[in-house]
Scaffold this active site. Structure first.
Site, short mmCIF file in Angstrom:
data_model
loop_
_atom_site.label_atom_id
_atom_site.label_comp_id
_atom_site.label_asym_id
_atom_site.label_seq_id
_atom_site.Cartn_x
_atom_site.Cartn_y
_atom_site.Cartn_z
N THR A 22 -5.07 -2.19 14.97
CA THR A 22 -6.33 -2.40 15.69
C THR A 22 -6.21 -3.72 16.45
O THR A 22 -5.69 -3.76 17.55
CB THR A 22 -7.53 -2.39 14.73
OG1 THR A 22 -7.28 -3.28 13.64
CG2 THR A 22 -7.77 -0.98 14.19
N LYS A 68 -1.23 -2.35 8.14
CA LYS A 68 -1.89 -3.08 9.21
C LYS A 68 -2.91 -4.02 8.59
O LYS A 68 -3.41 -3.81 7.48
CB LYS A 68 -2.55 -2.13 10.21
CG LYS A 68 -3.63 -1.22 9.65
CD LYS A 68 -5.01 -1.79 9.62
CE LYS A 68 -5.45 -2.29 10.97
NZ LYS A 68 -6.79 -2.96 10.88
N THR A 126 -9.66 -4.59 8.60
CA THR A 126 -9.24 -3.81 7.46
C THR A 126 -7.75 -3.94 7.21
O THR A 126 -6.95 -4.03 8.11
CB THR A 126 -9.59 -2.33 7.70
OG1 THR A 126 -10.99 -2.19 7.78
CG2 THR A 126 -9.07 -1.43 6.59
N GLU A 146 -5.89 -13.10 13.00
CA GLU A 146 -6.54 -13.27 14.30
C GLU A 146 -6.65 -14.75 14.66
O GLU A 146 -7.26 -15.54 13.94
CB GLU A 146 -7.92 -12.62 14.27
CG GLU A 146 -7.85 -11.10 14.16
CD GLU A 146 -9.19 -10.45 13.91
OE1 GLU A 146 -9.24 -9.21 13.99
OE2 GLU A 146 -10.17 -11.16 13.62
N THR A 187 -16.96 -4.91 14.88
CA THR A 187 -16.34 -4.57 13.60
C THR A 187 -17.28 -3.74 12.76
O THR A 187 -18.45 -3.60 13.07
CB THR A 187 -15.96 -5.83 12.84
OG1 THR A 187 -17.12 -6.66 12.72
CG2 THR A 187 -14.86 -6.60 13.55
#
Length: 407
Positions: free
Chosen positions: A157, A183, A197, A279, A407
């Site tokens: 994602t 992921k 997630t 991130e 999200t």
């Protein structure tokens, strides 16, 4: 046991991914892992899920299916672009419909299908798009490394890179393989029971009963995925699934230390890859807590530090403000004696007996924290408890990503 730099796929698994139309980018977003025992049946499975009380529909279905089959899985169906969470009965209906269609396509029972979802929360999952894509995904199935890589790409994602890990272990002179794919980049503070997630899929060609497999997975997760945090948020969809096809012909019994160590090695590699791809991350931090009253207290201290915005923003600026560490230790709830705390940045002594070390060199400490990866050691001098925990800084990049991504 050994790390493997190239792809080493365990026997008994096939992979494929296609574009089902869930991702706005138009990239592949629907993938499957088809598992098969030596007799062509479903394989042993063990899983751990998020401790978040708001739980995505596929996790509810997964738990029911594992109970119904006694821990067996034939098909893992993974969609990205939609979390299928907070969608009420419609979310459950979508998950069950996808399982029923996949069972028909791959010739198994619906209860042998394990659905997973990741993406935006609160948006109905268009199951019809997944169902329509099943014939194409079946046609693409393969056991080669490029097929494995298709899954690694399709489940992403906000991730910037794919996450895979491989290892092998010799048992009674025969090779057993373990592979992992997953992921995770944001919304990362897994709290997996018991105990955006993170989805992790661990595969082995060893023969292992589901009960033994679950015990081994619990142990591996506790010191890997349960020891990382990017932002302190626990996702609604966190899942770790371990499948054992048995196609190597090597049976693993409870207590096999070599297999356990290798499984933990693969899980830890994936966990660290998640942190490194956090991130907006510019620094990856390894916290080494020792001298705690217990291992549990050591984890409490590590999480308190890892979740402190003041600490994380200091790291972002390579600011050696060790007083923020002391504050986070103090409010953690762990047993401490402030006057006994020692702190190191790498090999640099920063704090001795709860106060600034005589040899403290602020310029050297700042230079050390400018590295992309660094370690901090904290000795509480309260007992023998210890842990290693991986976390990150907190940057404006994280803020920018999460003001632009639902999200």
């Amino acid at each position: 046991m050994s790390d493997v730099s190239g792809f080493l796929i365990p026997a008994g698994f096939r992979f494929a991914a296609v574009k089902a139309g869930l991702k706005a980018s138009g990239r592949t977003d629907f993938s499957v892992i088809v598992a098969e025992s030596a007799t062509g049946e479903a394989v042993s499975a063990a899983a751990l899920f998020t401790a978040n009380k708001v739980t995505a529909a596929p996790l509810t279905v997964d738990k029911a299916h594992l109970r119904a089959t006694g821990g067996k899985v034939r098909v893992v169906a993974i969609n990205a672009g939609n979390a299928n969470c907070a969608a009420g009965q419609a979310g459950l209906d979508a998950a069950y419909a996808t399982c029923a269609a996949a069972a028909t396509e791959f010739g198994c029972m619906p209860e042998e299908v394990f659905p997973s979802s990741t993406g935006v929360i609160g948006v109905p999952l268009p199951a019809h798009k997944l169902i329509a894509a099943l014939p194409a995904i079946k046609a693409e199935l393969g056991a080669e490394s490029d097929h494995f890589q298709q899954v690694a790409r399709a489940i992403l994602t906000t991730d910037l890179v794919e996450k895979t890990a491989f290892a092998r272990v010799m048992v009674d002179g025969r090779e057993v393989r373990i592979a992992g794919v997953g992921k995770g980049s944001g919304m990362i503070h897994p709290r997996l029971v018991p105990h955006a997630t993170m989805l992790m899929y661990l595969l082995t060609d060893a023969e292992i009963e589901p009960e033994v497999l679950q015990t081994m997975l619990n142990a591996a997760v506790e010191v890997s995925f349960n020891r990382i945090s990017v932002d302190g948020d626990t996702s609604t969809n966190d899942t770790v699934l371990l499948l054992a096809s048995g196609q190597s012909g090597v049976r693993i019994e409870a207590g096999n230390a070599d297999f356990q160590a290798t499984l933990t090695q693969v899980a830890t590699s994936l966990a660290r890859q998640v942190v490194a791809d956090g991130e907006g991350v510019t620094h990856v931090v390894e916290l080494r807590i020792r001298g705690a009253k217990s291992d549990a207290d050591a984890v409490v201290v590590a999480k308190s530090i890892a979740h402190s915005p003041l600490v994380k923003t200091a790291w972002a600026g390579a600011d050696p403000n060790w007083g923020r560490l002391m504050a986070a230790i103090g409010y953690s709830g762990a047993q401490i004696a402030p006057e006994q705390i020692d702190i190191w940045f790498g090999e640099l002594r920063i704090c001795r007996d709860g106060g600034r070390a005589a040899e403290y060199d602020e310029a050297a400490a700042h230079a050390y924290l400018e590295q992309a990866e660094f370690s901090i050691t904290i000795d509480l001098r309260q007992g023998t408890g210890q842990c290693v925990f991986w976390t990150t800084d907190l940057t404006t990049g994280y803020v920018n990503i999460n003001t632009a991504y639902s999200t």
